[in-house]
Design a protein around this motif. Structure first.
Motif, PDB file in Angstrom:
ATOM      1  N   UNK A  25     -59.932  -8.983  -8.776  1.00  0.00           N
ATOM      2  CA  UNK A  25     -59.645 -10.072  -9.716  1.00  0.00           C
ATOM      3  C   UNK A  25     -59.819 -11.426  -9.045  1.00  0.00           C
ATOM      4  N   UNK A  26     -59.314 -11.556  -7.826  1.00  0.00           N
ATOM      5  CA  UNK A  26     -59.434 -12.815  -7.100  1.00  0.00           C
ATOM      6  C   UNK A  26     -60.902 -13.169  -6.882  1.00  0.00           C
ATOM      7  N   UNK A  27     -61.675 -12.204  -6.433  1.00  0.00           N
ATOM      8  CA  UNK A  27     -63.099 -12.453  -6.200  1.00  0.00           C
ATOM      9  C   UNK A  27     -63.815 -12.805  -7.497  1.00  0.00           C
ATOM     10  N   UNK A  28     -63.438 -12.167  -8.598  1.00  0.00           N
ATOM     11  CA  UNK A  28     -64.023 -12.513  -9.892  1.00  0.00           C
ATOM     12  C   UNK A  28     -63.685 -13.934 -10.308  1.00  0.00           C
ATOM     13  N   UNK A  29     -62.437 -14.347 -10.075  1.00  0.00           N
ATOM     14  CA  UNK A  29     -62.035 -15.718 -10.403  1.00  0.00           C
ATOM     15  C   UNK A  29     -62.755 -16.737  -9.525  1.00  0.00           C
ATOM     16  N   UNK A  30     -62.931 -16.412  -8.254  1.00  0.00           N
ATOM     17  CA  UNK A  30     -63.666 -17.300  -7.349  1.00  0.00           C
ATOM     18  C   UNK A  30     -65.105 -17.464  -7.844  1.00  0.00           C
ATOM     19  N   UNK A  31     -65.735 -16.355  -8.216  1.00  0.00           N
ATOM     20  CA  UNK A  31     -67.123 -16.408  -8.701  1.00  0.00           C
ATOM     21  C   UNK A  31     -67.221 -17.249  -9.967  1.00  0.00           C
ATOM     22  N   UNK A  32     -66.304 -17.072 -10.900  1.00  0.00           N
ATOM     23  CA  UNK A  32     -66.330 -17.864 -12.134  1.00  0.00           C
ATOM     24  C   UNK A  32     -66.058 -19.336 -11.856  1.00  0.00           C
TER      25      UNK A  32
ATOM     26  N   UNK B 175     -66.756 -20.960  -9.108  1.00  0.00           N
ATOM     27  CA  UNK B 175     -67.983 -21.499  -8.515  1.00  0.00           C
ATOM     28  C   UNK B 175     -69.058 -21.714  -9.576  1.00  0.00           C
ATOM     29  N   UNK B 176     -69.126 -20.823 -10.549  1.00  0.00           N
ATOM     30  CA  UNK B 176     -70.085 -20.981 -11.641  1.00  0.00           C
ATOM     31  C   UNK B 176     -69.803 -22.261 -12.417  1.00  0.00           C
ATOM     32  N   UNK B 177     -68.539 -22.505 -12.727  1.00  0.00           N
ATOM     33  CA  UNK B 177     -68.167 -23.732 -13.438  1.00  0.00           C
ATOM     34  C   UNK B 177     -68.553 -24.948 -12.609  1.00  0.00           C
ATOM     35  N   UNK B 178     -68.230 -24.935 -11.322  1.00  0.00           N
ATOM     36  CA  UNK B 178     -68.563 -26.070 -10.457  1.00  0.00           C
ATOM     37  C   UNK B 178     -70.074 -26.274 -10.361  1.00  0.00           C
ATOM     38  N   UNK B 179     -70.819 -25.185 -10.284  1.00  0.00           N
ATOM     39  CA  UNK B 179     -72.278 -25.291 -10.231  1.00  0.00           C
ATOM     40  C   UNK B 179     -72.862 -25.848 -11.521  1.00  0.00           C
ATOM     41  N   UNK B 180     -72.325 -25.416 -12.646  1.00  0.00           N
ATOM     42  CA  UNK B 180     -72.809 -25.929 -13.938  1.00  0.00           C
ATOM     43  C   UNK B 180     -72.475 -27.408 -14.075  1.00  0.00           C
ATOM     44  N   UNK B 181     -71.288 -27.814 -13.601  1.00  0.00           N
ATOM     45  CA  UNK B 181     -70.931 -29.237 -13.654  1.00  0.00           C
ATOM     46  C   UNK B 181     -71.882 -30.049 -12.773  1.00  0.00           C
TER      47      UNK B 181
ATOM     48  N   UNK C 276     -50.744 -18.839  -9.345  1.00  0.00           N
ATOM     49  CA  UNK C 276     -50.250 -18.698  -7.966  1.00  0.00           C
ATOM     50  C   UNK C 276     -51.395 -18.761  -6.954  1.00  0.00           C
ATOM     51  N   UNK C 277     -52.574 -18.333  -7.370  1.00  0.00           N
ATOM     52  CA  UNK C 277     -53.737 -18.344  -6.481  1.00  0.00           C
ATOM     53  C   UNK C 277     -54.509 -19.659  -6.543  1.00  0.00           C
ATOM     54  N   UNK C 278     -54.001 -20.610  -7.333  1.00  0.00           N
ATOM     55  CA  UNK C 278     -54.622 -21.937  -7.394  1.00  0.00           C
ATOM     56  C   UNK C 278     -55.687 -22.096  -8.463  1.00  0.00           C
ATOM     57  N   UNK C 279     -55.728 -21.199  -9.424  1.00  0.00           N
ATOM     58  CA  UNK C 279     -56.724 -21.290 -10.481  1.00  0.00           C
ATOM     59  C   UNK C 279     -56.066 -21.817 -11.751  1.00  0.00           C
ATOM     60  N   UNK C 280     -56.482 -22.997 -12.184  1.00  0.00           N
ATOM     61  CA  UNK C 280     -55.983 -23.563 -13.426  1.00  0.00           C
ATOM     62  C   UNK C 280     -57.126 -23.756 -14.396  1.00  0.00           C
ATOM     63  N   UNK C 281     -56.818 -24.063 -15.648  1.00  0.00           N
ATOM     64  CA  UNK C 281     -57.883 -24.233 -16.644  1.00  0.00           C
ATOM     65  C   UNK C 281     -58.792 -25.408 -16.298  1.00  0.00           C
TER      66      UNK C 281
END
Length: 184
Positions: A22-29, A31-37, A161-166
């Motif tokens: 799950x953590x790795x999936x969230x990291x990948x997503x 990064x995808x958002x940051x790359x698209x931005x 908790x892992x630092x992922x917010x909307x």
């Protein structure tokens, strides 16, 4: 080790595998958002780089139309200094309105419309506007996927908790759908 110990160890191992996955999936997503931005910003920068050339071309023909030319230059500077998606969207809307007013000025100069440099620049701007629209759509799709993932169970339990917010969507400025009114 007894049977209960192996079951507990197996459950802990499965939870760890799920957590890492799950953590790795969230990291990948993320990064995808940051790359698209980054692609949105790339296209906005391309647009910003083309505008001075367009303005200089128009200046040669329409030196007395200073207000329209200055509004484009000021809006471009505001876009260059804007921060996140909301600020960029607002500055982008202002620049779009200023460009619309400048193109109305161009209508009064038939020789300018026939100039090869002007035609090439306007074609480049039109292509860039299309690229910006596609990049914004790709970014918003990536944000939607990411936000859905962090709000879905069971990721919602530990995403914060892992630092992922909307993430923030790139939204059009209020009133940007209306055709700009130009009057001189």
């Amino acid at each position: 080790m007894n049977k209960t110990g192996w079951i507990v160890l197996g459950v802990i191992a499965l939870l760890l595998v799920f957590a890492f996955s799950s953590y790795n999936g969230l990291v990948a997503l993320n990064e995808s958002v940051d790359g698209k931005w980054a692609q949105v910003e790339n296209q906005l920068q391309r647009r910003g780089d083309l505008i001075p050339n367009l303005v200089n071309t128009v200046k040669g023909y329409a030196a007395h139309e200073k207000q329209a030319i200055d509004s484009v230059a000021n809006a471009r500077a505001k876009l260059a200094g804007a921060g996140g998606p909301a600020a960029k969207a607002e500055a982008n809307a202002e620049l779009t309105g200023a460009l619309s007013r400048l193109l109305v000025v161009v209508e009064n100069y038939p020789n300018l419309k026939a100039d090869a440099n002007f035609r090439q620049l306007t074609d480049e701007l039109a292509g860039t506007e299309n690229r910006i629209a596609v990049a914004r759509m790709d970014y918003n799709n990536a944000v939607q996927t990411f936000n859905t993932k962090i709000r879905s169970f069971p990721n919602t339990l530990f995403a914060g908790m892992l630092g992922f917010g909307p993430k923030e969507y790139f939204r059009a400025e209020e009133g940007s759908k209306a055709v700009p009114k130009v009057s001189f």
